[in-house]
Design a protein around this motif. Structure first.
Motif, PDB file in Angstrom:
ATOM      1  N   ALA A   1     -19.274   5.826 -14.479  1.00 20.33           N
ATOM      2  CA  ALA A   1     -18.078   6.664 -14.348  1.00 20.33           C
ATOM      3  C   ALA A   1     -17.316   6.305 -13.081  1.00 20.33           C
ATOM      4  CB  ALA A   1     -18.462   8.143 -14.310  1.00 20.33           C
ATOM      5  N   ARG A   2     -16.008   6.143 -13.233  1.00 17.89           N
ATOM      6  CA  ARG A   2     -15.112   5.937 -12.107  1.00 17.89           C
ATOM      7  C   ARG A   2     -13.879   6.807 -12.314  1.00 17.89           C
ATOM      8  NH1 ARG A   2     -19.076   3.954 -10.663  1.00 17.89           N
ATOM      9  NH2 ARG A   2     -19.463   1.901  -9.710  1.00 17.89           N
ATOM     10  N   LEU A   3     -13.483   7.522 -11.258  1.00 20.74           N
ATOM     11  CA  LEU A   3     -12.273   8.334 -11.295  1.00 20.74           C
ATOM     12  C   LEU A   3     -11.558   8.193  -9.968  1.00 20.74           C
ATOM     13  CD1 LEU A   3     -10.451  10.447 -12.689  1.00 20.74           C
ATOM     14  CD2 LEU A   3     -11.904  12.227 -11.679  1.00 20.74           C
ATOM     15  N   THR A   4     -10.304   7.730 -10.010  1.00 21.32           N
ATOM     16  CA  THR A   4      -9.511   7.526  -8.799  1.00 21.32           C
ATOM     17  C   THR A   4      -8.162   8.217  -8.963  1.00 21.32           C
ATOM     18  OG1 THR A   4     -10.566   5.365  -8.498  1.00 21.32           O
ATOM     19  CG2 THR A   4      -8.585   5.802  -7.206  1.00 21.32           C
ATOM     20  N   LEU A   5      -7.740   8.915  -7.924  1.00 16.49           N
ATOM     21  CA  LEU A   5      -6.494   9.676  -7.940  1.00 16.49           C
ATOM     22  C   LEU A   5      -5.527   9.145  -6.884  1.00 16.49           C
ATOM     23  CD1 LEU A   5      -8.128  13.229  -8.097  1.00 16.49           C
ATOM     24  CD2 LEU A   5      -7.380  11.819 -10.027  1.00 16.49           C
ATOM     25  N   THR A   6      -4.251   9.419  -7.085  1.00 20.01           N
ATOM     26  CA  THR A   6      -3.246   9.031  -6.096  1.00 20.01           C
ATOM     27  C   THR A   6      -3.311   9.956  -4.884  1.00 20.01           C
ATOM     28  OG1 THR A   6      -1.623  10.379  -7.268  1.00 20.01           O
ATOM     29  CG2 THR A   6      -1.629   8.015  -7.748  1.00 20.01           C
ATOM     30  N   GLY A   7      -2.913   9.413  -3.752  1.00 17.67           N
ATOM     31  CA  GLY A   7      -2.842  10.165  -2.501  1.00 17.67           C
ATOM     32  C   GLY A   7      -2.215   9.270  -1.451  1.00 17.67           C
ATOM     33  N   THR A   8      -2.372   9.620  -0.196  1.00 13.85           N
ATOM     34  CA  THR A   8      -1.897   8.733   0.868  1.00 13.85           C
ATOM     35  C   THR A   8      -2.518   7.351   0.711  1.00 13.85           C
ATOM     36  OG1 THR A   8      -1.658  10.619   2.360  1.00 13.85           O
ATOM     37  CG2 THR A   8      -1.744   8.436   3.369  1.00 13.85           C
ATOM     38  N   THR A   9      -3.790   7.323   0.352  1.00 15.24           N
ATOM     39  CA  THR A   9      -4.473   6.130  -0.138  1.00 15.24           C
ATOM     40  C   THR A   9      -5.139   6.504  -1.458  1.00 15.24           C
ATOM     41  OG1 THR A   9      -6.555   6.642   0.983  1.00 15.24           O
ATOM     42  CG2 THR A   9      -4.944   5.340   2.216  1.00 15.24           C
TER      43      THR A   9
ATOM     44  N   ALA B   1       2.161  11.783  -9.238  1.00 11.76           N
ATOM     45  CA  ALA B   1       0.700  11.887  -9.275  1.00 11.76           C
ATOM     46  C   ALA B   1       0.188  10.902 -10.318  1.00 11.76           C
ATOM     47  CB  ALA B   1       0.260  13.310  -9.630  1.00 11.76           C
ATOM     48  N   GLY B   2      -1.053  10.455 -10.130  1.00 14.84           N
ATOM     49  CA  GLY B   2      -1.632   9.511 -11.077  1.00 14.84           C
ATOM     50  C   GLY B   2      -3.145   9.565 -11.046  1.00 14.84           C
ATOM     51  N   ALA B   3      -3.751   9.051 -12.118  1.00 16.65           N
ATOM     52  CA  ALA B   3      -5.217   9.036 -12.221  1.00 16.65           C
ATOM     53  C   ALA B   3      -5.647   7.831 -13.046  1.00 16.65           C
ATOM     54  CB  ALA B   3      -5.731  10.317 -12.863  1.00 16.65           C
ATOM     55  N   ALA B   4      -6.726   7.199 -12.615  1.00 12.36           N
ATOM     56  CA  ALA B   4      -7.338   6.101 -13.357  1.00 12.36           C
ATOM     57  C   ALA B   4      -8.796   6.438 -13.595  1.00 12.36           C
ATOM     58  CB  ALA B   4      -7.218   4.791 -12.589  1.00 12.36           C
ATOM     59  N   ALA B   5      -9.265   6.217 -14.822  1.00 11.88           N
ATOM     60  CA  ALA B   5     -10.651   6.532 -15.163  1.00 11.88           C
ATOM     61  C   ALA B   5     -11.274   5.392 -15.949  1.00 11.88           C
ATOM     62  CB  ALA B   5     -10.723   7.824 -15.972  1.00 11.88           C
ATOM     63  N   VAL B   6     -12.551   5.161 -15.695  1.00 13.92           N
ATOM     64  CA  VAL B   6     -13.373   4.233 -16.474  1.00 13.92           C
ATOM     65  C   VAL B   6     -14.678   4.942 -16.783  1.00 13.92           C
ATOM     66  CG1 VAL B   6     -14.585   2.026 -16.534  1.00 13.92           C
ATOM     67  CG2 VAL B   6     -12.381   2.198 -15.365  1.00 13.92           C
ATOM     68  N   LEU B   7     -15.044   4.999 -18.057  1.00 17.49           N
ATOM     69  CA  LEU B   7     -16.308   5.597 -18.485  1.00 17.49           C
ATOM     70  C   LEU B   7     -17.012   4.638 -19.439  1.00 17.49           C
ATOM     71  CD1 LEU B   7     -15.300   9.298 -19.348  1.00 17.49           C
ATOM     72  CD2 LEU B   7     -16.475   8.495 -17.290  1.00 17.49           C
ATOM     73  N   ALA B   8     -18.320   4.512 -19.307  1.00 16.11           N
ATOM     74  CA  ALA B   8     -19.117   3.723 -20.244  1.00 16.11           C
ATOM     75  C   ALA B   8     -20.237   4.594 -20.787  1.00 16.11           C
ATOM     76  CB  ALA B   8     -19.689   2.486 -19.557  1.00 16.11           C
ATOM     77  N   LEU B   9     -20.514   4.450 -22.085  1.00 15.23           N
ATOM     78  CA  LEU B   9     -21.529   5.247 -22.763  1.00 15.23           C
ATOM     79  C   LEU B   9     -22.702   4.366 -23.178  1.00 15.23           C
ATOM     80  CD1 LEU B   9     -19.266   7.369 -25.162  1.00 15.23           C
ATOM     81  CD2 LEU B   9     -19.883   7.851 -22.782  1.00 15.23           C
TER      82      LEU B   9
ATOM     83  N   ALA C   1       0.814  -1.230   0.000  1.00 13.45           N
ATOM     84  CA  ALA C   1       0.000   0.000   0.000  1.00 13.45           C
ATOM     85  C   ALA C   1       0.840   1.270   0.000  1.00 13.45           C
ATOM     86  CB  ALA C   1      -0.949  -0.008   1.204  1.00 13.45           C
ATOM     87  N   PHE C   2       1.859   1.303  -0.836  1.00 11.46           N
ATOM     88  CA  PHE C   2       2.688   2.506  -0.909  1.00 11.46           C
ATOM     89  C   PHE C   2       1.906   3.621  -1.608  1.00 11.46           C
ATOM     90  CE2 PHE C   2       6.082   5.312  -2.270  1.00 11.46           C
ATOM     91  CZ  PHE C   2       6.933   5.269  -1.182  1.00 11.46           C
ATOM     92  N   PRO C   3       1.927   4.847  -1.078  1.00  9.74           N
ATOM     93  CA  PRO C   3       1.224   5.951  -1.733  1.00  9.74           C
ATOM     94  C   PRO C   3       1.702   6.120  -3.179  1.00  9.74           C
ATOM     95  CG  PRO C   3       1.952   6.598   0.451  1.00  9.74           C
ATOM     96  CD  PRO C   3       2.592   5.259   0.172  1.00  9.74           C
ATOM     97  N   SER C   4       0.784   6.361  -4.053  1.00 12.01           N
ATOM     98  CA  SER C   4       1.004   6.575  -5.489  1.00 12.01           C
ATOM     99  C   SER C   4       1.341   5.303  -6.247  1.00 12.01           C
ATOM    100  CB  SER C   4       2.095   7.637  -5.761  1.00 12.01           C
ATOM    101  OG  SER C   4       3.392   7.107  -5.583  1.00 12.01           O
ATOM    102  N   ALA C   5       1.312   4.133  -5.608  1.00 12.25           N
ATOM    103  CA  ALA C   5       1.508   2.878  -6.335  1.00 12.25           C
ATOM    104  C   ALA C   5       0.371   2.679  -7.329  1.00 12.25           C
ATOM    105  CB  ALA C   5       1.582   1.702  -5.364  1.00 12.25           C
ATOM    106  N   GLU C   6       0.696   2.054  -8.463  1.00  9.93           N
ATOM    107  CA  GLU C   6      -0.246   1.982  -9.565  1.00  9.93           C
ATOM    108  C   GLU C   6      -1.417   1.026  -9.309  1.00  9.93           C
ATOM    109  OE1 GLU C   6       3.663   3.443 -11.034  1.00  9.93           O
ATOM    110  OE2 GLU C   6       3.034   1.749  -9.775  1.00  9.93           O
ATOM    111  N   LEU C   7      -1.128  -0.183  -8.848  1.00 12.16           N
ATOM    112  CA  LEU C   7      -2.183  -1.186  -8.736  1.00 12.16           C
ATOM    113  C   LEU C   7      -3.275  -0.822  -7.729  1.00 12.16           C
ATOM    114  CD1 LEU C   7      -0.241  -4.559  -9.143  1.00 12.16           C
ATOM    115  CD2 LEU C   7      -1.603  -3.290 -10.825  1.00 12.16           C
ATOM    116  N   PRO C   8      -2.962  -0.229  -6.568  1.00  9.47           N
ATOM    117  CA  PRO C   8      -4.053   0.184  -5.685  1.00  9.47           C
ATOM    118  C   PRO C   8      -5.030   1.148  -6.345  1.00  9.47           C
ATOM    119  CG  PRO C   8      -2.005   0.133  -4.459  1.00  9.47           C
ATOM    120  CD  PRO C   8      -1.645  -0.082  -5.909  1.00  9.47           C
ATOM    121  N   VAL C   9      -4.519   2.122  -7.092  1.00 10.75           N
ATOM    122  CA  VAL C   9      -5.390   3.087  -7.764  1.00 10.75           C
ATOM    123  C   VAL C   9      -6.271   2.386  -8.795  1.00 10.75           C
ATOM    124  CG1 VAL C   9      -5.405   5.106  -9.284  1.00 10.75           C
ATOM    125  CG2 VAL C   9      -3.818   5.009  -7.363  1.00 10.75           C
ATOM    126  N   ALA C  10      -5.665   1.481  -9.587  1.00  9.69           N
ATOM    127  CA  ALA C  10      -6.429   0.766 -10.604  1.00  9.69           C
ATOM    128  C   ALA C  10      -7.486  -0.131  -9.983  1.00  9.69           C
ATOM    129  CB  ALA C  10      -5.473  -0.058 -11.471  1.00  9.69           C
TER     130      ALA C  10
END
Length: 294
Positions: free
Chosen positions: A213-221, A196-204, A119-128
């Motif tokens: 819609a899903r939007l997740t950003l990096t942070g302490t968690t 910094a990082g961001a993950a997004a999922v959108l369906a139309l 659970a390291f801050p800004s790690a990719e897999l937790p955000v995804a």
């Protein structure tokens, strides 16, 4: 530096590993890929009395996909996630996020479960995983329980895992129909931890309006921005819409300052990456709708 003295244990089954965790509790640490744990031990930032090596527990290493979910064994290597054709086809956000982790040598040894449990801050897999509404299967000697990814990460390098538990499996449901995805990050150099990082999922829907819609950003968690997700529903994608959404998503966004970047810089970077991720996810979703209507 060398690690402090510890006792080494080499279980060959999940039951044996969980028995050792129950016996030693918070005096023990599980070893999977070791890409984060071993450096911390070498610097003596952590000093476990017992090291429980999970690499001999073959039943924890697998990728299994069916109609309901992708199931990932905790010791599955990150490189397997990145190279799997099934993951690329049905869970492409995981493939894209995994490709940002360190370098190939790191991904060859690093495990999916190890990254999540660390659970390291800004790690990719937790955000995804938060963006994909994944679930974590946690096991102790006598119990099993499932925890949503959003509830798994509690604080800085702190998760819902109890001292006698192991992360056994990650379950990820498929993307909705006509969905697009994007993972974006910025780092000082390729392979460095993300600033910094961001993950997004959108369906139309068939008319081109956002219905998921899903939007997740990096942070302490990982930070899931629910207020912005809800505001996007029923809207038609546009650059102006996503620019405003990114601005609102990062207003008063909690970020840390360190020697690499200030909180203000990280907040601004998250805004730019959120806009970019939403735009790319919408473009991919639109392509999916066109393909469906042909």
């Amino acid at each position: 530096m060398k690690p402090a003295k510890f006792d080494y244990h080499d279980p060959t089954s999940v039951d044996e590993a969980l028995g050792l965790m129950a016996q030693f509790g918070d005096q023990a640490r599980p070893l999977a890929g070791g890409q984060s744990l071993v450096p911390l031990m070498n610097f003596r930032l952590i000093r476990p009395a017992h090291l429980i090596d999970l690499n001999g527990v073959n039943e924890l290493s697998y990728l299994r996909a069916d109609d309901a979910a992708l199931r990932i064994g905790a010791t599955t290597r990150q490189r397997e996630l990145e190279r799997s054709p099934e993951v690329a086809k049905r869970w492409p956000l995981l493939r894209d996020a995994a490709a940002f982790i360190g370098h190939i040598q790191i991904r060859n040894r690093g495990t999916v479960g190890g990254s999540l449990a660390h659970a390291f801050p800004s790690a990719e897999l937790p955000v995804a995983m938060v963006a994909l509404d994944a679930s974590m299967v946690l096991g102790a000697k006598k119990t099993r329980r499932s925890v949503r990814a959003e509830d798994f990460f509690l604080s800085y390098m702190t998760t819902a895992l109890q001292p006698d538990e192991l992360l056994l499996e990650i379950a990820v449901t498929p993307l909705p129909g006509n969905a697009g995805w994007s993972y974006q990050e910025v780092s000082r150099r390729h392979g460095d931890f993300a600033l910094a990082g961001a993950a997004a999922v959108l369906a139309l829907d068939a008319n081109g309006f956002i219905h998921h819609a899903r939007l997740t950003l990096t942070g302490t968690t990982p930070i899931r921005v629910r207020k912005v997700e809800e505001s996007l529903l029923g809207e038609r994608p546009s650059e102006a819409l996503f620019g405003d959404a990114a601005r609102r998503a990062t207003e008063n966004l909690e970020q840390d300052s360190d020697i690499h970047a200030s909180a203000e810089y990280r907040r601004g970077a998250c805004a730019a990456l959120a806009r970019r991720a939403l735009m790319q996810a919408a473009q991919r979703a639109a392509e999916s709708v066109k393909g469906t209507l042909r």
